[in-house]
Design a protein around this motif. Sequence first.
Motif, PDB file in Angstrom:
ATOM      1  N   ILE A  91      -0.108   0.964 124.022  1.00 22.64           N
ATOM      2  CA  ILE A  91      -0.575  -0.059 122.970  1.00 22.64           C
ATOM      3  C   ILE A  91       0.185   0.060 121.792  1.00 22.64           C
ATOM      4  O   ILE A  91       0.669  -0.639 121.065  1.00 22.64           O
ATOM      5  CB  ILE A  91      -1.871   0.043 122.869  1.00 22.64           C
ATOM      6  N   VAL A  92       0.215   1.667 121.409  1.00 22.01           N
ATOM      7  CA  VAL A  92       0.976   1.953 120.075  1.00 22.01           C
ATOM      8  C   VAL A  92       2.470   1.365 120.172  1.00 22.01           C
ATOM      9  O   VAL A  92       3.029   0.965 119.370  1.00 22.01           O
ATOM     10  CB  VAL A  92       0.848   3.605 120.052  1.00 22.01           C
ATOM     11  N   ARG A  93       3.072   1.620 121.576  1.00 21.89           N
ATOM     12  CA  ARG A  93       4.407   1.315 121.626  1.00 21.89           C
ATOM     13  C   ARG A  93       4.614  -0.077 121.646  1.00 21.89           C
ATOM     14  O   ARG A  93       5.612  -0.647 120.901  1.00 21.89           O
ATOM     15  CB  ARG A  93       4.800   1.806 123.005  1.00 21.89           C
ATOM     16  N   GLU A  94       3.726  -0.876 122.217  1.00 20.57           N
ATOM     17  CA  GLU A  94       3.866  -2.279 122.116  1.00 20.57           C
ATOM     18  C   GLU A  94       3.781  -2.907 120.744  1.00 20.57           C
ATOM     19  O   GLU A  94       4.605  -3.663 120.386  1.00 20.57           O
ATOM     20  CB  GLU A  94       2.955  -3.067 123.137  1.00 20.57           C
ATOM     21  N   VAL A  95       2.598  -2.246 119.861  1.00 25.25           N
ATOM     22  CA  VAL A  95       2.554  -2.998 118.601  1.00 25.25           C
ATOM     23  C   VAL A  95       3.635  -2.348 117.843  1.00 25.25           C
ATOM     24  O   VAL A  95       3.985  -3.347 117.049  1.00 25.25           O
ATOM     25  CB  VAL A  95       1.413  -2.372 118.096  1.00 25.25           C
ATOM     26  N   LEU A  99       6.155  -4.913 115.792  1.00 22.52           N
ATOM     27  CA  LEU A  99       6.145  -4.840 114.360  1.00 22.52           C
ATOM     28  C   LEU A  99       7.740  -4.300 113.710  1.00 22.52           C
ATOM     29  O   LEU A  99       8.312  -4.895 112.732  1.00 22.52           O
ATOM     30  CB  LEU A  99       5.255  -3.611 113.756  1.00 22.52           C
ATOM     31  N   PHE A 100       8.393  -3.625 114.651  1.00 23.22           N
ATOM     32  CA  PHE A 100       9.540  -2.863 114.296  1.00 23.22           C
ATOM     33  C   PHE A 100      10.684  -3.372 115.427  1.00 23.22           C
ATOM     34  O   PHE A 100      11.173  -2.232 116.148  1.00 23.22           O
ATOM     35  CB  PHE A 100       9.565  -1.498 113.887  1.00 23.22           C
ATOM     36  N   PRO A 101      11.053  -4.331 115.552  1.00 23.19           N
ATOM     37  CA  PRO A 101      11.939  -4.734 116.898  1.00 23.19           C
ATOM     38  C   PRO A 101      13.102  -4.075 116.753  1.00 23.19           C
ATOM     39  O   PRO A 101      13.962  -4.041 115.761  1.00 23.19           O
ATOM     40  CB  PRO A 101      12.411  -6.273 116.791  1.00 23.19           C
ATOM     41  N   GLY A 102      13.536  -3.417 117.809  1.00 23.27           N
ATOM     42  CA  GLY A 102      14.747  -2.629 118.037  1.00 23.27           C
ATOM     43  C   GLY A 102      14.645  -1.251 117.341  1.00 23.27           C
ATOM     44  O   GLY A 102      15.635  -0.296 117.586  1.00 23.27           O
ATOM     45  N   ALA A 103      13.749  -0.781 116.814  1.00 27.59           N
ATOM     46  CA  ALA A 103      13.393   0.717 116.398  1.00 27.59           C
ATOM     47  C   ALA A 103      12.811   1.454 117.262  1.00 27.59           C
ATOM     48  O   ALA A 103      12.186   1.011 118.261  1.00 27.59           O
ATOM     49  CB  ALA A 103      12.348   0.531 115.186  1.00 27.59           C
ATOM     50  N   PRO A 104      12.970   2.799 117.531  1.00 22.35           N
ATOM     51  CA  PRO A 104      12.572   3.460 118.591  1.00 22.35           C
ATOM     52  C   PRO A 104      11.157   3.634 118.316  1.00 22.35           C
ATOM     53  O   PRO A 104      10.488   3.597 117.300  1.00 22.35           O
ATOM     54  CB  PRO A 104      13.227   4.893 118.325  1.00 22.35           C
ATOM     55  N   GLY A 140       9.480   7.361 108.813  1.00 22.07           N
ATOM     56  CA  GLY A 140      10.669   6.795 109.603  1.00 22.07           C
ATOM     57  C   GLY A 140      10.704   7.012 111.160  1.00 22.07           C
ATOM     58  O   GLY A 140       9.750   6.572 111.729  1.00 22.07           O
ATOM     59  N   ASN A 141      11.919   7.397 111.381  1.00 22.43           N
ATOM     60  CA  ASN A 141      11.723   7.699 113.084  1.00 22.43           C
ATOM     61  C   ASN A 141      11.487   9.362 113.330  1.00 22.43           C
ATOM     62  O   ASN A 141      11.653   9.710 114.448  1.00 22.43           O
ATOM     63  CB  ASN A 141      13.161   7.481 113.611  1.00 22.43           C
TER      64      ASN A 141
END
Length: 217
Positions: A91-95, A99-104, A140-141
């Motif tokens: 769920i964390v990965r999907e959300v 929220l941040f398309p393309g971000a890791p 950030g990442n």
Amino acid sequence: MLTEDGPAWARMEAALNEGCGIVVAGASPDDELVERLAGFAAVERPGVHPGARVILTQRTNASLTYDGAGGLQVPVRLPSLVDLRGELLDIVREVSAELFPGAPSPRFSPAALQCLLAWRWPGNMAELARLLADLRRAVGNGLIQTKDLPAPMRQTALSSLSRYEQSERDAIVAALAESDGNKSRAAEILGIGRTTMYRKMRALKIDDDERMIAPGP
């Protein structure tokens, strides 16, 4: 009433423009409110993330109802995050991807992940979305550690420890901080063997990836 509250609509407009979703919770919304919300949600907002949506919830005791146009409405119970602990990482990965398309995907240290799993999530999905947005701004990442999480969330994972265990944990964390993370030196400071040190770290949920930062405020 929401239909008469101008500032509320302004706040909702600002939230959508910031890419946040809106959940309107009501016991029995009338037709006027539903129609106005539908028109409000349908307004084109260039540049706004598509995940910014308006969701209307309605409480009902009926198991099945008809909407007057021949359609069948079936109330659906949405499980809370507490009910979905085993799927929380997905769920964390999907959300995060929404929220941040393309971000890791966010990376959590083992101890930080334990904090997420132990948390009760009173704000459910909205709270998770806010947390991920705050962490993205702050970290950030990079690797998310317990020090990056809200203080109440950090403490929840340790609430199962006894007072003695908590004091022992605090002593080990302090020794690790004094030795700049050198576990052998920390064991010497505490007067215990290195093997005992590793065993206690595991038992007391002291994560090596935390860089020995105490989980206090």
